[in-house]
Design a protein around this motif. Structure first.
Motif, mmCIF file in Angstrom:
data_model
loop_
_atom_site.group_PDB
_atom_site.id
_atom_site.type_symbol
_atom_site.label_atom_id
_atom_site.label_comp_id
_atom_site.label_asym_id
_atom_site.label_seq_id
_atom_site.Cartn_x
_atom_site.Cartn_y
_atom_site.Cartn_z
ATOM 1 N N VAL A 74 0.846 -1.189 0.000
ATOM 2 C CA VAL A 74 0.000 0.000 0.000
ATOM 3 C C VAL A 74 0.884 1.242 0.000
ATOM 4 O O VAL A 74 2.029 1.199 0.455
ATOM 5 N N PRO A 75 0.352 2.352 -0.493
ATOM 6 C CA PRO A 75 1.144 3.585 -0.494
ATOM 7 C C PRO A 75 1.179 4.232 0.886
ATOM 8 O O PRO A 75 0.255 4.108 1.676
ATOM 9 N N LEU A 76 2.283 4.918 1.143
ATOM 10 C CA LEU A 76 2.368 5.832 2.278
ATOM 11 C C LEU A 76 2.004 7.192 1.691
ATOM 12 O O LEU A 76 2.740 7.731 0.863
ATOM 13 N N VAL A 77 0.845 7.708 2.081
ATOM 14 C CA VAL A 77 0.311 8.926 1.479
ATOM 15 C C VAL A 77 0.293 10.044 2.513
ATOM 16 O O VAL A 77 -0.110 9.828 3.660
ATOM 17 N N ALA A 78 0.743 11.220 2.070
ATOM 18 C CA ALA A 78 0.686 12.402 2.923
ATOM 19 C C ALA A 78 0.404 13.612 2.040
ATOM 20 O O ALA A 78 1.074 13.817 1.028
ATOM 21 N N ARG A 79 -0.608 14.371 2.411
ATOM 22 C CA ARG A 79 -0.942 15.595 1.692
ATOM 23 C C ARG A 79 -1.094 15.353 0.189
ATOM 24 O O ARG A 79 -0.522 16.045 -0.639
ATOM 25 N N ASP A 80 -1.811 14.290 -0.129
ATOM 26 C CA ASP A 80 -2.122 13.905 -1.512
ATOM 27 C C ASP A 80 -0.889 13.533 -2.339
ATOM 28 O O ASP A 80 -0.903 13.638 -3.561
ATOM 29 N N ARG A 81 0.196 13.125 -1.681
ATOM 30 C CA ARG A 81 1.401 12.661 -2.380
ATOM 31 C C ARG A 81 1.782 11.295 -1.833
ATOM 32 O O ARG A 81 1.665 11.044 -0.632
ATOM 33 N N VAL A 82 2.265 10.449 -2.699
ATOM 34 C CA VAL A 82 2.800 9.158 -2.262
ATOM 35 C C VAL A 82 4.254 9.384 -1.863
ATOM 36 O O VAL A 82 5.068 9.829 -2.666
ATOM 37 N N VAL A 83 4.567 9.092 -0.588
ATOM 38 C CA VAL A 83 5.919 9.332 -0.078
ATOM 39 C C VAL A 83 6.685 8.033 0.167
ATOM 40 O O VAL A 83 7.834 8.061 0.592
ATOM 41 N N GLY A 84 6.061 6.893 -0.117
ATOM 42 C CA GLY A 84 6.718 5.607 0.085
ATOM 43 C C GLY A 84 5.712 4.490 -0.067
ATOM 44 O O GLY A 84 4.579 4.704 -0.519
ATOM 45 N N ALA A 85 6.142 3.296 0.308
ATOM 46 C CA ALA A 85 5.263 2.133 0.221
ATOM 47 C C ALA A 85 5.472 1.244 1.439
ATOM 48 O O ALA A 85 6.566 1.193 2.002
ATOM 49 N N LEU A 86 4.417 0.574 1.847
ATOM 50 C CA LEU A 86 4.442 -0.355 2.960
ATOM 51 C C LEU A 86 4.090 -1.735 2.424
ATOM 52 O O LEU A 86 3.077 -1.893 1.735
ATOM 53 N N GLY A 114 2.446 7.326 6.364
ATOM 54 C CA GLY A 114 2.791 8.345 5.376
ATOM 55 C C GLY A 114 2.867 9.729 5.995
ATOM 56 O O GLY A 114 3.788 10.503 5.711
ATOM 57 N N LEU A 115 1.910 10.046 6.858
ATOM 58 C CA LEU A 115 1.936 11.349 7.546
ATOM 59 C C LEU A 115 3.150 11.467 8.462
ATOM 60 O O LEU A 115 3.788 12.514 8.533
ATOM 61 N N ILE A 116 3.476 10.383 9.139
ATOM 62 C CA ILE A 116 4.639 10.406 10.031
ATOM 63 C C ILE A 116 5.915 10.621 9.226
ATOM 64 O O ILE A 116 6.760 11.451 9.587
#
Length: 181
Positions: A74-86, A114-116
């Motif tokens: 799944v994506p790590l999502v923050a502020r409508d951006r993908v910042v990584g994957a889990l 993602g937020l963290i």
């Protein structure tokens, strides 16, 4: 990445396998697909599937070594951006597919993680900017015939890394040197 398992031998096998994985982008990989916008990738990892996504024999050997059976990416999502994957995986003969409730839990973990990750990156960027500003405000020490001056700036030990020692040196009207620390 971080590897967590209730079986330390299995966790160590995953760590060894991860070191052997190619670092180049693989357009077929579940992580690449998630980073490019897929909301979730479900994997039931047969040997044929693993062979189809592995970029080389080393990567296939890594997958086989950890005995990957089922996974969710799944994506790590923050502020409508993908910042990584889990990636969450199950290995071994007893592994079972993930349920819908488990998928929803992993998606929520991805959102929160993602937020963290994003907050940590923003904090680090702000800290670097603050430290650069602080360093830019430090004076250039004068070159004097009577004394050799040198200074080192160490930022505050606080988390923000702003503040810390301040110094200056200047020639006084009577020819003596004034120092401020």
């Amino acid at each position: 990445g971080v590897v967590v398992s209730d079986d330390e031998a299995q966790a160590e096998a995953i760590r060894r396998a991860e070191k052997r994985l190619p670092r180049r982008e693989n357009p077929k990989s579940s992580v690449t697909r998630v980073l490019r916008g897929e909301p979730i990738v479900r994997i039931s990892a047969s040997r044929a599937y693993l062979a189809s996504v592995a970029v080389d024999d080393d990567q296939l050997a890594a997958y086989v070594e950890i005995d990957l059976r089922h996974a969710l990416v799944v994506p790590l999502v923050a502020r409508d951006r993908v910042v990584g994957a889990l990636t969450v995986s199950r290995t071994g003969d007893a592994a079972r597919p993930y349920t819908e409730d488990e998928e929803q839990l992993v998606l929520e973990l991805g959102r929160r993680a993602g937020l963290i990750v994003d907050n940590a990156a923003q904090f680090d960027a702000q800290r670097r900017v603050a430290e650069a500003l602080q360093r830019s405000l430090l004076p250039d020490l004068p070159i004097l015939d009577s004394v050799e001056l040198d200074a080192t700036y160490e930022p505050s030990s606080s988390a923000a890394k702003v503040g810390g020692d301040w110094y200056d040196a200047f020639l006084l009207p009577d020819g003596s040197v004034g120092l401020v620390i």
